[in-house]
Design a protein around this motif. Structure first.
Motif, short mmCIF file in Angstrom:
data_model
loop_
_atom_site.label_atom_id
_atom_site.label_comp_id
_atom_site.label_asym_id
_atom_site.label_seq_id
_atom_site.Cartn_x
_atom_site.Cartn_y
_atom_site.Cartn_z
N ASP A 106 0.83 -1.21 0.00
CA ASP A 106 0.00 0.00 0.00
C ASP A 106 0.86 1.26 0.00
O ASP A 106 0.55 2.24 -0.67
N ARG A 107 1.96 1.21 0.76
CA ARG A 107 2.87 2.37 0.77
C ARG A 107 3.52 2.56 -0.60
O ARG A 107 3.66 3.69 -1.08
N ARG A 135 2.30 1.63 -3.44
CA ARG A 135 1.26 2.12 -4.36
C ARG A 135 1.01 3.61 -4.14
O ARG A 135 0.86 4.37 -5.10
N LEU A 136 0.97 4.02 -2.87
CA LEU A 136 0.77 5.43 -2.57
C LEU A 136 1.90 6.27 -3.15
O LEU A 136 1.65 7.31 -3.78
N GLU A 144 1.56 6.37 -6.95
CA GLU A 144 0.46 7.22 -7.40
C GLU A 144 0.82 8.70 -7.24
O GLU A 144 0.55 9.53 -8.11
N LEU A 145 1.43 9.03 -6.11
CA LEU A 145 1.82 10.42 -5.87
C LEU A 145 2.85 10.89 -6.90
O LEU A 145 2.75 11.99 -7.44
N LEU A 160 -7.39 8.68 -4.79
CA LEU A 160 -6.36 8.09 -3.95
C LEU A 160 -6.82 8.01 -2.50
O LEU A 160 -6.62 7.01 -1.81
N SER A 161 -7.43 9.07 -2.01
CA SER A 161 -7.95 9.09 -0.65
C SER A 161 -9.02 8.03 -0.45
O SER A 161 -9.06 7.33 0.56
N ASN A 202 -9.32 5.25 -2.13
CA ASN A 202 -8.71 3.93 -2.19
C ASN A 202 -8.03 3.56 -0.88
O ASN A 202 -8.06 2.41 -0.44
N LEU A 203 -7.42 4.55 -0.24
CA LEU A 203 -6.70 4.28 1.00
C LEU A 203 -7.63 4.12 2.19
O LEU A 203 -7.41 3.29 3.07
#
Length: 249
Positions: free
Chosen positions: A68-69, A71-72, A75-76, A113-114, A116-117
């Motif tokens: 997840d990190r 992916r974050l 994406e960023l 993104l928000s 999804n997280l």
């Protein structure tokens, strides 16, 4: 007065009785000790199995968190930061309307993104609506066909969350790697089971060579948490199909 004809024989039988009693006592003691040892060994095996399971679950949790990190960060870097950097570079070359449109697109990426997280409160939304809300955002970039048939069944929060994350994992990888133009999603929920099907018309892949190419380990971990049975089918140029089933208790 009654007298024994052979006192020696009586003594002999007494000693035989005492010997049998002692042998029986020893045998029972040995059996009890062995039984207690067996229980102790079984308990140790169970405790070791529990520890191994806890360790495996912890490792899977850490792996999912790390993915997840990653992916974050991806994406960023690839989407949001790149878009904002383009806006900065073109601030003197585009008119106000064009810059406003670029900013709206960046804001939309941040909202996605928000979402999804951190999905909405799982106790306040159905799995059907949770997936629908997510796919509605994705439908801006690819054709989505979402079908669902639901009865009045109660689904636990862990099942909701993990099934939702599985949908995210599959859709995200389809968008990134499959070059697909269409994704079909089907959700069926009865009183006995939940069945999810996701299929795309993308490139596909040879399963014996690239079986981990769509984040299968994440899907495996989440499926194990909710005791879901699943199957993945894919062939080159034939797209990919995923089917998962969970028994509702």
């Amino acid at each position: 007065m009654l007298q024994w004809e052979n006192p020696g024989l009586v003594v002999e039988w007494i000693w035989i009785g005492i010997g049998l009693f002692l042998l029986t006592t020893i045998l029972i003691t040995v059996l009890v000790v062995n039984y207690l040892k067996s229980i102790r060994k079984s308990r140790q095996k169970v405790m070791q199995l529990v520890r191994n399971t806890q360790t495996e679950c912890w490792e899977n949790t850490l792996h999912i968190q790390e993915k997840d990190r990653e992916r974050l960060a991806e994406e960023l870097h690839d989407n949001i930061i790149s878009n904002l950097n383009l806006i900065r570079l073109n601030i003197n070359h585009k008119n106000r309307d064009e810059l406003n449109l670029d900013l709206k697109q960046s804001m939309q990426l941040i909202r996605e993104l928000s979402h999804n997280l951190t999905p909405p409160d799982l106790g306040e939304i159905t799995l059907t609506d949770l997936i629908a809300d997510y796919l509605n955002q994705i439908s801006k970039t690819i054709e989505i066909d979402y079908r669902h048939r639901v009865t009045d069944a109660s689904i636990s929060s862990p099942v909701k969350l993990n099934m939702f994350r599985i949908v995210q994992e599959l859709v995200t990888n389809t968008l990134k790697h499959a070059n697909a133009t269409r994704i079909d999603v089907s959700l069926r929920i009865s009183l006995e089971y939940l069945m999810l099907t996701i299929e795309d018309n993308g490139n596909g892949f040879r399963q014996e060579n690239n079986y981990n190419g769509i984040g299968l380990r994440n899907i495996q971990s989440r499926a194990q948490k909710i005791s879901a049975a699943y199957k993945l089918k894919s062939k080159p140029e034939k797209g990919t199909k995923f089917i998962a089933c969970v028994v509702i208790e």
